[in-house]
Enzyme design. Structure first.
Site, short mmCIF file in Angstrom:
data_model
loop_
_atom_site.label_atom_id
_atom_site.label_comp_id
_atom_site.label_asym_id
_atom_site.label_seq_id
_atom_site.Cartn_x
_atom_site.Cartn_y
_atom_site.Cartn_z
N LYS A 47 0.84 -1.18 0.00
CA LYS A 47 0.00 0.00 0.00
C LYS A 47 0.89 1.24 0.00
O LYS A 47 1.96 1.26 0.60
CB LYS A 47 -0.91 0.00 1.23
CG LYS A 47 -2.02 1.04 1.17
CD LYS A 47 -3.01 0.89 2.32
CE LYS A 47 -4.16 1.88 2.15
NZ LYS A 47 -5.13 1.79 3.27
N CYS A 65 -3.85 8.28 -7.64
CA CYS A 65 -4.94 8.23 -6.66
C CYS A 65 -5.94 9.33 -6.96
O CYS A 65 -5.57 10.51 -6.99
CB CYS A 65 -4.38 8.39 -5.25
SG CYS A 65 -5.64 8.22 -3.97
N LYS A 69 2.44 4.74 -12.07
CA LYS A 69 1.05 4.29 -12.10
C LYS A 69 0.16 5.41 -12.62
O LYS A 69 0.09 6.49 -12.06
CB LYS A 69 0.60 3.84 -10.71
CG LYS A 69 -0.75 3.12 -10.71
CD LYS A 69 -1.04 2.52 -9.35
CE LYS A 69 -2.32 1.73 -9.35
NZ LYS A 69 -2.59 1.11 -8.02
#
Length: 425
Positions: free
Chosen positions: A91, A189, A227
């Site tokens: 995480k 995110c 990402k």
């Protein structure tokens, strides 16, 4: 019999300037030096080989725990390794966990049934969860413990920081000291702290992304995966920026910004926290087609502009079966990440994924992942080209029917026309 597998250690990386416009030249990254060498057991020759080597990182299979709750602490990451996952991405961590305050409930599910029903199949999952709220020191200690206990398994740290070069450099240095094999940079995110230029706030701004990638890749000594966020018009643009700024790979997609729904009994949004909610990230089966489209776009760009031997693509989005994974690999993915699928089905899911992927490979006589990686990418084209192809196919079908196929087809009444139908001039 043991074979040698190599975990790549990146020694240096100096980003160079570039234009955001597409280039026809294939971009080759510099070769790296320094390797960790481990022994790993080979697969039976009668079975398809699921092992992959990505940016020098050897994995027993392409299935990777995606960054999120399934990689939130030592206990669950150890479980993932014990169950047989190819790699684990922890995480996301940052320097100061004190600013990360999660709420609960923080998940909401979409079922294939009327609003409010608890019986339908879960097809969508939304979270309003932030990055790790555990102290960085604790996470670093657990990274080191995992690498000590599983030296031949791949552990990847997901990291995210504010728009601050010194902070990024400190975080990278501290994380790398634990012995992690690679870094995944969370530029994606969709919720949380965009006001601090974190997550998707960077991934959606190519100029900002280029600068931050430059800081990261100048500092990092292990492979870097960027990402990508799907919450952008053309996902291939930031992917291109990340790769040309020195990253070895890209991962896509992170969750899609969404509002899961409104409870028609209470009139409150879900997930509901003290009567209120906030937009969050959407995942699970329902996002799979969207993820395929985004991955296809990145893969086509990478094939045209980058050396596929030195760059990698990790696909994410609604993977619950071996067939889901095969689709991503057919589009060019080297690895396939699973996060929500583990939350729904448990860590043992990797066994089902592996068996189903092997069944697919046996059906087509593929012996390795590379045998079919990217095989379907060639079949994507433009709508204009589709029109041309269909017109040509219709013309050819008509041409095949032109004239007589056999002597038995001649007739007396139509003899002259039948003769003319077979004349070429």
């Amino acid at each position: 019999m043991a074979t040698l597998s190599m975990t790549h250690i990146r020694t240096s990386n100096s980003p160079s300037g570039f234009s955001l416009s597409c280039s026809k030249k294939v971009y080759e990254r510099p070769s790296r030096v320094g390797f960790k060498v481990f022994a790993s057991e080979t697969q039976s020759s009668s079975e398809p080989d699921l092992s992959v080597t990505v940016n020098g990182l050897h994995m027993p299979n392409p299935f990777v725990i995606g960054s999120g709750p399934p990689g939130t602490n030592y206990t669950v990451m150890k479980r993932a390794f014990d169950e047989g996952w190819g790699a684990v991405i922890a995480k996301t961590v940052s320097l100061d966990a004190a600013k990360v305050i999660n709420v609960t409930p923080r998940y909401a599910r979409l079922r294939a049934s009327p609003n409010g029903s608890a019986k339908g199949e879960i097809i969508g999952w939304q979270n309003i969860e932030l990055i790790s709220d555990r102290p960085l020191e604790t996470m670093l200690k657990e990274f080191k413990q995992l690498k000590d206990e599983y030296p031949d398994r791949i552990l990847i740290a997901s990291i995210m920081e504010e728009y601050n070069k010194a902070a990024w450099e400190e975080l990278i240095d501290r994380v790398e000291q634990t012995g992690v094999d690679a870094l995944e940079i969370n530029f994606s995110c969709p919720h949380g702290m965009p006001e601090r230029r974190m997550g998707a706030a960077v991934g959606q701004d190519c100029a900002l992304l280029e600068e931050v990638c430059g800081w990261i890749n100048a500092k990092a000594t292990v492979p870097v995966w960027a990402k990508m966020t799907p919450n952008i018009t053309d996902i291939s643009e930031p992917a291109r920026v990340a790769l040309r700024s020195g990253s070895e790979g890209v991962a896509a997609i992170n969750t899609i910004m969404s509002v899961m729904g409104i409870n028609l009994n209470t009139l409150r949004p879900e997930p509901c926290v003290e009567g209120y909610s906030t937009p969050g990230g959407y995942s699970a089966k329902a996002v799979h087609p969207i993820a395929l489209g985004k991955v296809m776009s990145i893969a086509k760009m990478m094939k045209a502009e980058f050396d596929s031997k030195n760059y990698s693509l990790s696909a994410i989005g609604g993977v619950e079966t071996g067939g889901d994974a095969a689709e991503f690999i057919l589009l060019g993915a080297n690895t396939v990440q699973v996060c929500t699928g583990v939350m729904m089905h448990g860590y043992g899911l990797v066994k089902k994924l592996s068996l189903e992927l092997k069944d697919f490979m046996k059906k087509h006589n593929f012996t390795s992942i590379e045998d079919f990686r990217g095989a379907s990418l060639q079949y994507f084209t433009t709508h204009t080209d589709l029109v041309k192809r269909q017109q040509e196919a219709i013309r050819q079908r008509k041409a095949i029917k032109k004239g007589l196929q056999s002597d038995k087809d001649w007739t007396g009444d139509g003899f002259v026309k039948e003769s003319e139908s077979m004349v070429s001039n």
